[in-house]
Design a protein around this motif. Structure first.
Motif, PDB file in Angstrom:
ATOM      1  N   ASP A 174       0.847  -1.193   0.000  1.00 13.13           N
ATOM      2  CA  ASP A 174       0.000   0.000   0.000  1.00 13.13           C
ATOM      3  C   ASP A 174       0.888   1.251   0.000  1.00 13.13           C
ATOM      4  OD1 ASP A 174      -1.801   2.005   0.388  1.00 13.13           O
ATOM      5  OD2 ASP A 174      -2.837   1.068   2.070  1.00 13.13           O
ATOM      6  N   ASP A 175       0.816   2.021  -1.098  1.00 11.44           N
ATOM      7  CA  ASP A 175       1.642   3.219  -1.243  1.00 11.44           C
ATOM      8  C   ASP A 175       0.790   4.488  -1.217  1.00 11.44           C
ATOM      9  OD1 ASP A 175       4.247   4.367  -1.666  1.00 11.44           O
ATOM     10  OD2 ASP A 175       3.690   4.751  -3.754  1.00 11.44           O
ATOM     11  N   THR A 176      -0.429   4.390  -0.678  1.00 15.35           N
ATOM     12  CA  THR A 176      -1.357   5.520  -0.692  1.00 15.35           C
ATOM     13  C   THR A 176      -0.783   6.758  -0.017  1.00 15.35           C
ATOM     14  OG1 THR A 176      -3.172   3.921  -0.587  1.00 15.35           O
ATOM     15  CG2 THR A 176      -3.714   6.226  -0.147  1.00 15.35           C
ATOM     16  N   ALA A 177      -0.050   6.559   1.079  1.00 13.91           N
ATOM     17  CA  ALA A 177       0.481   7.689   1.843  1.00 13.91           C
ATOM     18  C   ALA A 177       1.456   8.529   1.031  1.00 13.91           C
ATOM     19  CB  ALA A 177       1.155   7.181   3.116  1.00 13.91           C
ATOM     20  N   THR A 183      -2.785  14.778  -6.945  1.00 12.27           N
ATOM     21  CA  THR A 183      -2.242  14.041  -8.087  1.00 12.27           C
ATOM     22  C   THR A 183      -3.307  13.150  -8.704  1.00 12.27           C
ATOM     23  OG1 THR A 183      -0.006  14.036  -7.148  1.00 12.27           O
ATOM     24  CG2 THR A 183      -0.496  12.377  -8.815  1.00 12.27           C
ATOM     25  N   LEU A 184      -4.071  12.484  -7.867  1.00 16.98           N
ATOM     26  CA  LEU A 184      -5.133  11.608  -8.363  1.00 16.98           C
ATOM     27  C   LEU A 184      -6.243  12.417  -9.024  1.00 16.98           C
ATOM     28  CD1 LEU A 184      -5.355   9.105  -5.360  1.00 16.98           C
ATOM     29  CD2 LEU A 184      -4.207   8.768  -7.557  1.00 16.98           C
ATOM     30  N   ILE A 185      -6.561  13.581  -8.462  1.00 20.90           N
ATOM     31  CA  ILE A 185      -7.583  14.447  -9.067  1.00 20.90           C
ATOM     32  C   ILE A 185      -7.105  14.933 -10.429  1.00 20.90           C
ATOM     33  CG2 ILE A 185      -8.764  16.666  -8.840  1.00 20.90           C
ATOM     34  CD1 ILE A 185      -8.776  16.210  -5.805  1.00 20.90           C
ATOM     35  N   PRO A 190     -12.531  11.586  -9.542  1.00 25.80           N
ATOM     36  CA  PRO A 190     -13.420  12.526  -8.855  1.00 25.80           C
ATOM     37  C   PRO A 190     -12.910  12.792  -7.435  1.00 25.80           C
ATOM     38  CG  PRO A 190     -14.675  10.762  -9.900  1.00 25.80           C
ATOM     39  CD  PRO A 190     -13.231  10.355  -9.972  1.00 25.80           C
ATOM     40  N   SER A 191     -13.070  14.016  -6.968  1.00 28.05           N
ATOM     41  CA  SER A 191     -12.543  14.388  -5.640  1.00 28.05           C
ATOM     42  C   SER A 191     -13.157  13.556  -4.525  1.00 28.05           C
ATOM     43  CB  SER A 191     -12.777  15.880  -5.383  1.00 28.05           C
ATOM     44  OG  SER A 191     -14.164  16.186  -5.476  1.00 28.05           O
ATOM     45  N   ASP A 192     -14.421  13.130  -4.693  1.00 27.61           N
ATOM     46  CA  ASP A 192     -15.045  12.365  -3.614  1.00 27.61           C
ATOM     47  C   ASP A 192     -14.586  10.913  -3.574  1.00 27.61           C
ATOM     48  OD1 ASP A 192     -16.286  11.804  -5.994  1.00 27.61           O
ATOM     49  OD2 ASP A 192     -18.320  11.730  -5.164  1.00 27.61           O
ATOM     50  N   TRP A 193     -13.769  10.483  -4.555  1.00 29.76           N
ATOM     51  CA  TRP A 193     -13.203   9.138  -4.512  1.00 29.76           C
ATOM     52  C   TRP A 193     -11.915   9.081  -3.697  1.00 29.76           C
ATOM     53  CZ3 TRP A 193     -13.424   6.177  -9.814  1.00 29.76           C
ATOM     54  CH2 TRP A 193     -14.758   6.071 -10.235  1.00 29.76           C
ATOM     55  N   THR A 267      -2.473  -1.757 -11.464  1.00 31.17           N
ATOM     56  CA  THR A 267      -1.298  -1.095 -12.012  1.00 31.17           C
ATOM     57  C   THR A 267      -1.052   0.212 -11.262  1.00 31.17           C
ATOM     58  OG1 THR A 267      -0.194  -0.467 -14.085  1.00 31.17           O
ATOM     59  CG2 THR A 267      -2.491   0.221 -13.815  1.00 31.17           C
ATOM     60  N   THR A 268      -0.051   0.960 -11.707  1.00 29.46           N
ATOM     61  CA  THR A 268       0.359   2.165 -10.993  1.00 29.46           C
ATOM     62  C   THR A 268      -0.020   3.430 -11.766  1.00 29.46           C
ATOM     63  OG1 THR A 268       2.526   2.154 -12.078  1.00 29.46           O
ATOM     64  CG2 THR A 268       2.330   0.952  -9.987  1.00 29.46           C
ATOM     65  N   VAL A 269       0.052   4.551 -11.061  1.00 28.00           N
ATOM     66  CA  VAL A 269      -0.223   5.851 -11.686  1.00 28.00           C
ATOM     67  C   VAL A 269       0.742   6.093 -12.843  1.00 28.00           C
ATOM     68  CG1 VAL A 269      -0.182   8.347 -11.297  1.00 28.00           C
ATOM     69  CG2 VAL A 269      -1.187   6.825  -9.571  1.00 28.00           C
ATOM     70  N   GLU A 270       2.020   5.765 -12.649  1.00 26.90           N
ATOM     71  CA  GLU A 270       3.025   6.014 -13.685  1.00 26.90           C
ATOM     72  C   GLU A 270       2.716   5.264 -14.980  1.00 26.90           C
ATOM     73  OE1 GLU A 270       4.753   6.872  -9.747  1.00 26.90           O
ATOM     74  OE2 GLU A 270       3.663   5.165 -10.593  1.00 26.90           O
TER      75      GLU A 270
END
Length: 278
Positions: A174-177, A183-185, A190-193, A267-270
């Motif tokens: 878990d790399d959420t932190a 970055t995700l927005i 969506p911001s509420d996700w 998968t990853t954001v990259e």
């Protein structure tokens, strides 16, 4: 080739996209196109499709250059342009074979495209690939190539695809932190996700040779050719107008498909940023 994945449920389609793709394969006539750059998995997707359609009640023929996979019960025809047997010539001769499904490896040139759509007008379901970047721009490209509008009306579905690497199952964490919510927005969430799912990454292990990735999965943009989209094309609409209508009808873009893979820890954001645009 022995490890080629011939199962449409495991390629990476989102549920609605897979349903639309399968519905297009169940039609007895028309054209279904899969597009993307070289190495994006188009051949695997189409061979998975004919593997699903292949059976004693269907006559399946492929026209390829070169023949890439041998499936029992499928008649394979190799193209030999130097010998006068190009794809367009082969397609024009298939009326005598009474085929139910025809796979053409590529319809990138105008002559082959017209021959493929003409064949679909007269009988079988035709599957093929086209070197294009996105589903909505395909129809404009075919019109510019000289395909008559009455033949273009035979188009059932267009799917664009890319390949991204899967996170290694042995070393995923878990790399959420370490991923900012903004970055995700910025990439389309969506911001509420934000905060409702975990962003995963591979740490690197012996199983994945220290890369953090093992295997690949497809991102899919599936545009069903509905009456609304067909009417837009016949009216000379732009690719942007076709795209907005497709989005209103539930089409997921390649970026949306990638974001679903991020949200599900595949998968990853990259990887998604590397293969898609917002």
């Amino acid at each position: 080739k022995s490890k080629l994945l011939l199962d449409t449920t495991r390629l990476g389609f989102e549920p609605l996209s897979l349903e639309r793709f399968r519905n297009a394969l169940l039609r007895r006539q028309g054209v279904t196109l899969v597009m993307g750059p070289s190495g994006s998995g188009k051949t695997t997707t189409l061979h998975s499709a004919i593997a699903a359609l292949n059976g004693p009640d269907r006559h399946v023929v492929t026209v390829e250059d070169p023949v890439e996979l041998d499936l029992p019960g499928v008649n394979r025809i190799a193209i030999h342009p130097a010998g006068g047997r190009d794809a367009a010539a082969v397609l024009r001769s298939l009326d005598t074979l009474d085929a139910d499904v025809v796979l053409v490896s590529d319809i990138g040139d105008p002559e082959t495209a017209c021959a493929a759509f003409g064949l679909a007008e007269r009988g079988p379901l035709v599957l093929s690939t086209l070197p294009a970047t996105a589903a909505p721009s395909t129809m404009a490209r075919l019109v510019h190539a000289g395909l008559p509008l009455y033949l273009l009306a035979r188009l059932n579905l267009v799917a664009a695809q890319r390949l991204v690497r899967r996170i290694c199952a042995k070393c995923r964490f878990d790399d959420t932190a370490n991923v900012a919510g903004q970055t995700l927005i910025d990439i389309g969430f969506p911001s509420d996700w934000i905060g409702s799912f975990r962003v995963m990454r591979g740490e690197g292990c012996r199983d994945c040779n220290g890369t953090g990735y093992k295997g690949r999965v497809g991102l899919f943009e599936v545009m069903e050719i509905t009456d609304g989209i067909r009417n837009l094309v016949l009216a000379g609409a732009t690719a942007a107008e076709i795209r907005w209508t497709a989005l209103e009808e539930g089409m997921l873009t390649l970026r949306m498909s990638g974001n679903e893979k991020i949200r599900n820890g595949v998968t990853t954001v990259e990887e998604v940023l590397r293969e898609t645009v917002l």
